[in-house]
Design an enzyme around this catalytic site. Structure first.
Site, mmCIF file in Angstrom:
data_model
loop_
_atom_site.group_PDB
_atom_site.id
_atom_site.type_symbol
_atom_site.label_atom_id
_atom_site.label_comp_id
_atom_site.label_asym_id
_atom_site.label_seq_id
_atom_site.Cartn_x
_atom_site.Cartn_y
_atom_site.Cartn_z
ATOM 1 N N HIS A 1 0.796 -1.173 -0.037
ATOM 2 C CA HIS A 1 0.031 0.211 0.006
ATOM 3 C C HIS A 1 1.033 1.151 0.046
ATOM 4 C CE1 HIS A 1 -2.686 3.089 1.756
ATOM 5 N NE2 HIS A 1 -3.911 2.136 1.490
ATOM 6 N N ASP B 1 2.950 -4.802 7.986
ATOM 7 C CA ASP B 1 1.598 -3.771 7.633
ATOM 8 C C ASP B 1 0.472 -4.917 8.024
ATOM 9 O OD1 ASP B 1 -0.583 -2.644 6.675
ATOM 10 O OD2 ASP B 1 0.483 -1.928 4.922
ATOM 11 N N GLN C 1 -4.604 -5.134 6.686
ATOM 12 C CA GLN C 1 -5.645 -6.118 6.036
ATOM 13 C C GLN C 1 -5.657 -7.646 6.704
ATOM 14 O OE1 GLN C 1 -7.721 -5.273 3.976
ATOM 15 N NE2 GLN C 1 -7.053 -3.141 3.483
ATOM 16 N N LYS D 1 -10.018 -0.933 9.948
ATOM 17 C CA LYS D 1 -10.453 -2.107 9.356
ATOM 18 C C LYS D 1 -10.882 -3.249 10.187
ATOM 19 C CE LYS D 1 -7.558 -0.658 5.863
ATOM 20 N NZ LYS D 1 -8.033 0.132 4.679
ATOM 21 N N CYS E 1 -4.740 2.525 -3.613
ATOM 22 C CA CYS E 1 -3.520 3.007 -3.106
ATOM 23 C C CYS E 1 -2.401 2.012 -3.103
ATOM 24 C CB CYS E 1 -3.848 3.491 -1.625
ATOM 25 S SG CYS E 1 -4.989 4.664 -1.163
#
Lengths: 152, 409
Positions: free
Chosen positions: B126, B203, B206, B229, B367
């Protein structure tokens, strides 16, 4: 569905499938680059403007959705052969059509085929798609090496 | 075949927005990867906190401030337990994943990296795990190396083995790709980094809603995620980092709450995690994030994730059956996302047509423009699933895509 048919009229679908005046333009003397950073649409408008300030030729390149591609294609048809002043006048009329509450029957007749974009105002997030090529050509005609962005 | 022990009907009752009509049709929300919806338990917890307990934290001698501080710090403990972190002192509360990554780049990166150093990221990141590293590369002169992806949307591990070397100081990558759904091989990449003495940052934006996360088992050094999220409020998130690392890192933002004492002769900084938490945070948001974690704790997550997997499978098969559809991201190990392109229909047009049918998806580059570039496409339509989605949602999506195919003939 009826709103969708209003947005995706045959003229728009046709110009999306077979964009007119698409590609490079040898001898272009005005050009600008347009970006919609939110969706990644990119467009370049290239123009040949003669000494009498008449748009002798215009082409566009880039990739985008059906609305932005068809709008660019119809824009090139609309301004080709017009004076710079007349082309900028069309920009104003187009801009008013997609952003104001002007009723359809009050549209300026000089918009001609561009009237197919009247329905875009019902889809606020898509107004930028329809306007991108117009903002780009506006920049090209008023500032010779401009870059425009829908988010600027 | 499609039945699952997960009680999706009961769960949907917890999410009031799912009862909304869009253009007269039942909303089909397939954009949870952009932001997930919040259950009543989160909305109620925030409202109750604001109505009875809200005040600034870590400051007041008065009762409200003490209660607010307790509620805020309780959320930190919940986040630590949720991530499998050994201590809540290792949880820095942030406004989201983006701020968490910027914390690492600007604190650890800026104070540590130099022109001989390399940071390795991947093509599927991202923008929030690309641009902060580009900024710190400009500031420190370090070099950014990028692991490519293959046509299924999986990382090229052979390339990673070549790129990660003695100059590598950090390997930063998505646990799960937002654009492709790929679940990355964390253990392989962490082992590669460790073999060269490099740190790892995951990261997890998600990943947290779709896979069980245990930072101790993952072996990484930093883990970042966002509350929004995870069925919690936007403007919340956290960075987990190893205590020793966090202790050694300088503050990156100055302000209240991150200091012990301020004087023009010299200011003394607070201990971790407060050293990194300048200014009044999103207090009730963080309390809401704690409530979201409590909510998830009450679900059978194994059943929830199996249900999501069935939805992804159903959507993939049904879309492919329409013809003219290409799925972008076909990794063997993937979660919750079906990204696709359609011959002759731009994702923006697809998004508008689906919207008119009440189906909310993301259309665009997500993104993650390098991902789009590597597949040679400008954008995709992305349907992303959460446990509150149903097989009927999938059917509505497929019907709406068929409508788009008809309009574009």
């Amino acid at each position: 569905m009826s709103d969708l048919r209003e947005l995706y009229q045959q003229v728009i679908l046709d110009h999306n499938r077979k964009p007119r005046n698409f590609g490079d333009l040898d001898g272009a003397n005005r050009f600008a680059h347009g970006d919609n950073p939110l969706c990644g649409d990119k467009i370049q408008v290239l123009l040949k403007v003669d000494g009498d300030n008449i748009v002798q030729d215009v082409k566009f390149k880039g990739s985008g959705c059906a609305i932005s591609t068809a709008s660019a294609s119809l824009m090139t048809e609309a301004i080709k052969g017009k004076t710079v002043v007349a082309a900028l006048g069309l920009f104003d009329l187009f801009h008013e059509m997609v952003t104001s509450d002007l009723p359809e029957h009050e549209l300026d007749p000089s918009l001609g085929k561009l009237g197919v974009f009247y329905g875009v105002r019902e889809f606020p997030v898509r107004v930028k798609c329809a306007s991108l090529s117009w903002h780009t050509v506006h920049a090209a005609l008023t500032d010779s090496d401009a870059v425009v962005s829908t988010e600027a | 075949m499609m039945t699952t022990p997960f009680d999706v009907v009961a769960v949907r009752g917890d999410f009031p927005v799912l009862g909304r009509k869009i253009y007269g049709k039942d909303l089909v929300y397939l954009d949870s990867a952009a932001s997930a919806q919040k259950p009543s338990q989160v909305l109620d917890a925030q409202r109750a906190f604001d109505a009875t307990t809200y005040s600034n934290i870590h400051r007041g001698v008065h009762r409200l401030s003490q209660d607010a501080t307790v509620a805020y710090e309780a959320a930190r403990k919940k986040i630590a337990a949720f991530l499998g972190a050994p201590s809540e002192h290792e949880i820095v509360l942030t406004s989201g994943t983006t701020e968490a990554i910027n914390l690492v780049t600007q604190s650890w990166g800026r104070s540590t990296l130099g022109p001989d150093d390399e940071v390795v990221i991947t093509w599927m990141e991202h923008h929030s795990n690309i641009v902060p590293w580009q900024l710190v590369a400009e500031q420190t002169g370090c070099t950014l190396r990028v692991v490519p992806i293959d046509d299924r949307g999986e990382l090229d591990l052979d390339a990673a083995r070549k790129l990660i070397g003695p100059r590598t100081r950090m390997v930063a990558f998505a646990h799960v790709s937002n654009a492709l759904g790929t679940i990355n091989p964390v253990s392989e990449l962490v082992a590669l980094a460790k073999a060269h003495g490099a740190l790892t940052l995951l990261d997890g934006a998600q990943a947290v809603p779709h896979v069980k996360v245990d930072v101790a088992a993952l072996g990484c050094d930093f883990y970042a995620f966002s509350g929004h999220k995870l069925f919690g409020p936007s403007g919340t998130g956290a960075l987990w980092g190893r205590r020793k690392l966090l202790d050694s890192m300088p503050p990156w933002k100055g302000g209240g709450d991150m200091i012990l004492s301020v004087s023009f002769d010299g200011t003394r900084y607070n201990s971790v995690p407060h050293k990194f938490e300048a200014g009044t945070p999103n207090i009730s948001g963080i309390v809401g994030l704690g409530a979201a974690i409590d909510y998830l704790g009450g679900l059978d997550l194994d059943a929830a994730f199996a249900h999501e997997e069935a939805l992804v499978h159903h959507a993939t098969e049904s879309l492919l059956a329409l013809g003219k559809i290409r799925i972008i991201g076909t990794a063997k190990n993937k979660a919750s996302v079906v990204s696709f392109v359609t011959e002759g229909i731009h994702p923006h047009d697809m998004g508008t047509i689906l919207d008119q049918e009440g189906v909310a998806v993301r259309a665009g580059h997500h993104c993650a423009q390098p991902v789009m570039e590597s597949f040679g496409i400008p954008a995709t339509t992305r349907a992303s699933f959460a446990f509150y989605n149903t097989h009927d949602d999938v059917d509505r999506l497929v019907t709406a895509v068929r409508t788009a195919l008809e309009i574009f003939g």
